[in-house]
Enzyme design. Structure first.
Site, PDB file in Angstrom:
ATOM      1  N   CYS A  78       0.832  -1.204   0.000  1.00  0.00           N
ATOM      2  CA  CYS A  78       0.000   0.000   0.000  1.00  0.00           C
ATOM      3  C   CYS A  78       0.868   1.255   0.000  1.00  0.00           C
ATOM      4  CB  CYS A  78      -0.906  -0.006   1.234  1.00  0.00           C
ATOM      5  SG  CYS A  78      -1.924   1.463   1.362  1.00  0.00           S
ATOM      6  N   CYS A 173      -8.357   2.112  -0.087  1.00  0.00           N
ATOM      7  CA  CYS A 173      -7.650   1.274   0.883  1.00  0.00           C
ATOM      8  C   CYS A 173      -7.621  -0.162   0.365  1.00  0.00           C
ATOM      9  CB  CYS A 173      -8.401   1.352   2.208  1.00  0.00           C
ATOM     10  SG  CYS A 173      -7.898   0.117   3.409  1.00  0.00           S
ATOM     11  N   GLN A 295     -20.022  -8.470  11.203  1.00  0.00           N
ATOM     12  CA  GLN A 295     -18.593  -8.794  11.038  1.00  0.00           C
ATOM     13  C   GLN A 295     -18.073  -8.211   9.724  1.00  0.00           C
ATOM     14  OE1 GLN A 295     -16.699 -10.298  13.254  1.00  0.00           O
ATOM     15  NE2 GLN A 295     -18.116 -11.350  14.617  1.00  0.00           N
ATOM     16  N   GLU A 345     -28.510  -8.352  23.512  1.00  0.00           N
ATOM     17  CA  GLU A 345     -27.798  -7.330  22.753  1.00  0.00           C
ATOM     18  C   GLU A 345     -28.208  -5.946  23.238  1.00  0.00           C
ATOM     19  OE1 GLU A 345     -25.452  -6.914  20.225  1.00  0.00           O
ATOM     20  OE2 GLU A 345     -25.975  -4.795  20.387  1.00  0.00           O
ATOM     21  N   CYS A 420     -12.069 -10.411  19.878  1.00  0.00           N
ATOM     22  CA  CYS A 420     -11.189  -9.710  18.937  1.00  0.00           C
ATOM     23  C   CYS A 420     -10.036  -9.050  19.696  1.00  0.00           C
ATOM     24  CB  CYS A 420     -11.978  -8.690  18.120  1.00  0.00           C
ATOM     25  SG  CYS A 420     -12.806  -7.476  19.138  1.00  0.00           S
TER      26      CYS A 420
HETATM   27  N1  SAH Z   1     -22.015 -11.996  17.745  1.00  0.00           N
HETATM   28  C1  SAH Z   1     -22.268 -10.907  16.836  1.00  0.00           C
HETATM   29  C2  SAH Z   1     -21.853  -9.543  17.374  1.00  0.00           C
HETATM   30  C3  SAH Z   1     -20.529  -9.448  18.033  1.00  0.00           C
HETATM   31  S1  SAH Z   1     -19.923  -7.820  18.299  1.00  0.00           S
HETATM   32  C4  SAH Z   1     -21.624 -11.184  15.500  1.00  0.00           C
HETATM   33  O1  SAH Z   1     -20.837 -12.105  15.349  1.00  0.00           O
HETATM   34  O2  SAH Z   1     -21.941 -10.462  14.539  1.00  0.00           O
HETATM   35  C5  SAH Z   1     -20.391  -7.443  19.907  1.00  0.00           C
HETATM   36  C6  SAH Z   1     -21.838  -7.032  20.060  1.00  0.00           C
HETATM   37  O3  SAH Z   1     -22.045  -6.763  21.454  1.00  0.00           O
HETATM   38  C7  SAH Z   1     -22.229  -5.751  19.334  1.00  0.00           C
HETATM   39  O4  SAH Z   1     -23.413  -5.986  18.620  1.00  0.00           O
HETATM   40  C8  SAH Z   1     -22.461  -4.719  20.449  1.00  0.00           C
HETATM   41  O5  SAH Z   1     -23.488  -3.805  20.146  1.00  0.00           O
HETATM   42  C9  SAH Z   1     -22.853  -5.610  21.601  1.00  0.00           C
HETATM   43  N2  SAH Z   1     -22.601  -5.119  22.947  1.00  0.00           N
HETATM   44  C10 SAH Z   1     -21.656  -4.247  23.372  1.00  0.00           C
HETATM   45  N3  SAH Z   1     -21.680  -4.106  24.702  1.00  0.00           N
HETATM   46  C11 SAH Z   1     -22.671  -4.907  25.156  1.00  0.00           C
HETATM   47  C12 SAH Z   1     -23.192  -5.211  26.452  1.00  0.00           C
HETATM   48  N4  SAH Z   1     -22.674  -4.652  27.529  1.00  0.00           N
HETATM   49  N5  SAH Z   1     -24.201  -6.093  26.531  1.00  0.00           N
HETATM   50  C13 SAH Z   1     -24.744  -6.682  25.416  1.00  0.00           C
HETATM   51  N6  SAH Z   1     -24.292  -6.422  24.173  1.00  0.00           N
HETATM   52  C14 SAH Z   1     -23.269  -5.562  24.048  1.00  0.00           C
END
Ligand code: SAH
Length: 468
Positions: A78, A173, A295, A345, A420
């Site tokens: 890049c 990018c 994701q 969520e 992550c």
């Molecule tokens: N499992 C899903 C999302 C993972 S990312 C996937 O694979 O797509 C993490 C998620 O947790 C996000 O959607 C975010 O909004 C949520 N999140 C963040 N803090 C949180 C909390 N304290 N309680 C519940 N959800 C939460």
């Protein structure tokens, strides 16, 4: 030589052999016993560095010259690599990145989690690790009478413009889908045409441009994040953008007036098209709203969810809890093999998406609850809910202690943790290990090639608990 730790000074030149990397992707070596962090270097590099900062336990240095390169060194592809800071490992061959990421996860679990020598599977990589991102947010800035789109240079507020005339060799990018790069470039041109007056009324009016593409269906979404004033030529901008960009299914404006670090504001206005896009993942259809999490690397997400399914080892009868369920992807994926699945969520729009996604996929054995996991999990535990397994997929900061305590109180024989951030993963697994859970398998998955980030999925079991 008489130099020792205490006499190393700022400005000093040092020859260092790099032996490891840090979680932020910098190389690490030792100089007279002191750990030195040097961005842009790799294990195996012998380098000349200049010390920039000296602390008690470590020093930070700048790479001056590579004396002997690591055999895994690569010319970064890049043109923005040095300035941008979004990628930190483009100077490493892809196979080496996978090895380094495996080591980072192993090292965290051992050092931070106190879990001893855990066996970590080799990071699962991509066959074609470029243009894999289905989402990007560019910072918008007006300079010299023109709009610029890009990222802030590392540690500064200087924008690296990804679409300026000088970038014509590589517009956009290299991690982002090429269609999204083209869409960004077109948005920049149209902001120049229709954005001027808005900016005069409110400096910094245009803040970010957030773009998404559903790889399976091809649908695209653009979110223009702005201040709260009128945008006099908003309709002209929307009309021309929709006309010029086939596949742009959803054009949204997000009003963001606060100084928070969040990219988008809380208020959304539909400018054109639909208020959401649809994608298919693992044979299921998903609606994705502007502020719902989805994701960013769909190909690797299937790999990750495949592992989640394998670790869950469901027989069709189990009750499953998906504690950070986003738009319901993992919950719905597992529901096909479970008796009942609960998704928790915190973002209301994501919960609405999840319920809608259950409907359109005709999956009836799921229930989505809106709220924080650390509040909902203890409440469910108090009500006597005893699921057979739980999936924890929290954001980077990991799980709140109350959430983990509730999981422990539920006496689950197995849990799957998707993370992550190896640091918070290690912290949380260390806590669970202290309460009787044992790390079964650890599998890193490369969701973010060329960057220092790594996703991992872990199976934990508690053989003292037999389940129901
Ligand atoms: N499992 C899903 C999302 C993972 S990312 C996937 O694979 O797509 C993490 C998620 O947790 C996000 O959607 C975010 O909004 C949520 N999140 C963040 N803090 C949180 C909390 N304290 N309680 C519940 N959800 C939460």
């Amino acid at each position: 030589m008489t130099t020792n730790k205490t006499t190393i000074r700022t400005g000093q030149k040092a020859e260092v052999l790099i032996t490891g990397i840090t979680h932020s992707g910098a190389g690490v070596g030792r100089y007279h016993g002191l750990a030195v962090f040097i961005p842009g270097t790799l294990p195996g590099d012998k380098i000349l560095a200049e010390v920039l900062e000296k602390k008690k336990k470590y020093a930070v240095a700048r790479l001056l010259e590579i004396l002997e390169p690591s055999s895994c060194r690569l010319e970064p592809q890049c043109v923005h690599y040095a300035a941008c800071g979004g990628c930190r490992l483009q100077h490493a061959a892809y196979e080496e990145q996978l090895r380094l990421k495996t080591g980072l996860v192993r090292d965290s679990l051992n050092r931070i989690g106190g879990l001893g020598e855990v066996v970590v599977g080799m990071t699962l990589g991509m066959e074609h690790p470029w243009h894999y991102r289905n989402k990007v947010h560019f910072k918008v800035e007006k300079r010299d009478g023109r709009y610029h789109l890009g990222f802030y240079e590392e540690g500064s507020h200087h924008l690296t413009d990804f679409f300026s005339a000088g970038s014509c060799r590589q517009p956009g990018c290299l991690l982002v889908d090429t269609g999204l790069n083209q869409l960004a470039s077109l948005c920049g041109t149209l902001l120049d045409k229709y954005g001027g007056e808005a900016l005069e009324r409110e400096p910094g009016f245009f803040r970010h441009l957030v773009l998404r593409k559903a790889f399976f269906t091809g649908e695209m979404m653009a979110v223009v994040v702005t201040g709260s004033r009128d945008w006099p030529r908003e309709k002209d901008f929307a009309g021309e953008l929709m006309a010029q960009q086939p596949g742009l299914t959803s054009l949204v404006r997000s009003i963001h007036t606060g100084q928070t670090g969040e990219i988008m504001g809380k208020e959304f206005q539909l400018l054109a098209g639909r208020d959401a896009i649809y994608d298919r993942l693992a044979h299921l259809t998903f609606r994705i709203s502007p502020d719902s999490f989805y994701q960013v690397n769909p190909l690797q997400t299937e790999v990750l969810y495949g592992k989640a399914g394998e670790y869950a080892a469901l027989t069709g009868r189990e009750t499953v809890l998906d504690a950070y369920s986003g738009i319901g992807t993992i919950a719905l994926y597992l529901a096909q093999h479970a008796g009942k699945v609960y998704g928790l969520e915190v973002v209301p729009a994501a919960v609405e998406d999840a319920r809608h996604n259950a409907d359109i996929n005709k999956i009836r054995n799921v229930e989505f609850l809106a709220g924080k996991a650390e509040r909902l999990l203890p409440a469910l535990a108090r009500k006597g809910l005893r699921p057979d397994m739980v999936v924890l997929d929290p954001p980077r900061r990991g799980c709140a202690r109350e959430a983990l305590d509730a999981v422990i109180a539920m006496e689950l024989p197995r849990l799957v943790y998707v993370s992550c951030d190896p640091g918070t993963l290690a912290r949380d697994l260390g806590y669970l290990a202290g309460k009787g859970y044992r790390v079964g398998e650890v599998q890193p998955v490369d969701m973010f090639p060329w960057t220092q980030h790594v996703e991992s999925i872990v199976l934990m079991t508690n053989s003292g608990l037999k389940g129901k």
